[in-house]
Scaffold this motif. Sequence first.
Motif, short mmCIF file in Angstrom:
data_model
loop_
_atom_site.label_atom_id
_atom_site.label_comp_id
_atom_site.label_asym_id
_atom_site.label_seq_id
_atom_site.Cartn_x
_atom_site.Cartn_y
_atom_site.Cartn_z
N ASP A 107 -49.58 27.66 0.56
CA ASP A 107 -48.56 28.51 1.18
C ASP A 107 -48.50 29.90 0.53
OD1 ASP A 107 -46.53 29.54 2.61
OD2 ASP A 107 -45.04 28.03 2.06
N THR A 114 -45.28 32.26 1.70
CA THR A 114 -44.01 32.12 1.00
C THR A 114 -44.09 32.71 -0.41
OG1 THR A 114 -43.46 30.13 2.25
CG2 THR A 114 -42.31 30.44 0.15
N GLU A 118 -51.74 28.88 10.30
CA GLU A 118 -51.71 29.28 8.89
C GLU A 118 -52.27 30.69 8.70
OE1 GLU A 118 -50.17 27.70 6.49
OE2 GLU A 118 -49.56 26.24 8.00
N ARG A 168 -49.73 33.22 9.86
CA ARG A 168 -48.65 33.37 8.86
C ARG A 168 -49.12 34.26 7.71
NH1 ARG A 168 -46.71 28.76 5.88
NH2 ARG A 168 -45.08 30.22 5.21
#
Lengths: 179, 179, 179
Positions: free
Chosen positions: B71, B74, B106, B109
């Motif tokens: 991630d 984030t 993904e 993002r």
Amino acid sequence: MQNPLPHRLSLVLGGARSGKSRYAESLFTEAPGPWIYLATAEARDDEMAERVREHRARRGSEWRMIEAPLDLATAMSEAGETPVLIDCLTLWLTNVMLAETDLDVEIARLLQALEETPGPVVAVSNEVGLGIVPDTPLGRRFRDAQGRLNQQVAAIADRVVLMTAGIPLTVKPQYAGGR
Amino acid sequence: MQNPLPHRLSLVLGGARSGKSRYAESLFTEAPGPWIYLATAEARDDEMAERVREHRARRGSEWRMIEAPLDLATAMSEAGETPVLIDCLTLWLTNVMLAETDLDVEIARLLQALEETPGPVVAVSNEVGLGIVPDTPLGRRFRDAQGRLNQQVAAIADRVVLMTAGIPLTVKPQYAGGR
Amino acid sequence: MQNPLPHRLSLVLGGARSGKSRYAESLFTEAPGPWIYLATAEARDDEMAERVREHRARRGSEWRMIEAPLDLATAMSEAGETPVLIDCLTLWLTNVMLAETDLDVEIARLLQALEETPGPVVAVSNEVGLGIVPDTPLGRRFRDAQGRLNQQVAAIADRVVLMTAGIPLTVKPQYAGGR
């Protein structure tokens, strides 16, 4: 070209069949010979024998060929101030890895010889790290060793050239960039 | 260097062992820390653990390391205006593909996070498309995904550097060419 | 761009998914059409069919597509003075090698056609020699043949561009270097 070999140590990098050897040889042609051709190739199989034949046919009589599959450092010190072409570091690295001698020791010896040579020396090497991760541990080990060696030689070279389809691109000294 | 990180988003591309990480880190050294090192590596096997150890030994105390194998978006948003080094997009892509989450989601993002970050951010990525066609469908799929991702990040980066044997070549902003 | 195709013969080189085709196509967009798209791809398998679909979707109506998996020379001579995009030499080389015709003869025919064309012609080709040595004799043979072909086309091209992550780097005409 008035002074075709103004650099003490040049590194000519590129992929397979990118014209590395031919370009490296061309750097010598307008300087007075003789020059020394340090060949790291051994004619062990047919493919390699063919490549050696091609290289030989291309080179003129001003070249003195010395086979140095493993001990480049000693061969360089014997060359003294005669211009030297090393063709190539990739085969040398392969030979050293196959010989199962101490790789770090051999690389340290080579780097010391390259640093101490009066030059001019032109070294040819392959760039092998731009594909996907190799399948085998040996493949990955070789790729890492070659990448490290290229970095170490490039760091002490005063000229580094990247070949693409026979065309040289000088990456060191650095292009200042468009910033 | 007066302003070592004048770019909001930099992409450092290169092959294996081309000096990408070291060069990317060097871009930070003259800016005041702290800096965030977003590590995408997990110490899953010996080869990788060794690489992580090397990277750690090289980095100084100004770096705060955050592990973000999956991630990145984030982690970047939490970094705020602290300079961030992402090392590297290739491992991140591998992790995402192995996790069998939706790759397109993904990537979208990540790209959004890269576009919205105040920066400075330096992202490291591998160039993997310059060998022969990989043997396996997975190999081809990875190569294509990496190539596409590199293009997408390069398109929004204001600086793209290609590493060869430890030597940076700035390809964006573009050299105007010899025409 | 006032004169988007000032070159008789351009070679756009790069790895897989490096943005070669897109960049090559972009060289045409501000010139008046029609233009000829010489496609060397045949929709033999799903992966390839997908790529052909993508290329088609991206191209506008000014393009006339001619499939020329093997006989590029004849297709080029029929194009006359219409601008031609050849996409790509790598698939053409694959097709010729699979057809087991005489490779040297076919390459000589192609090079003669490229030398004689009034142009403008933009040819796309893959750089495939920057990974480790391929496992198979066929892989090595292909890599060598592609490298040689790229060198031969680059030698007669008046412009050679290397693509990295969608970014063009002009290597011919040569950057004079920082020396």
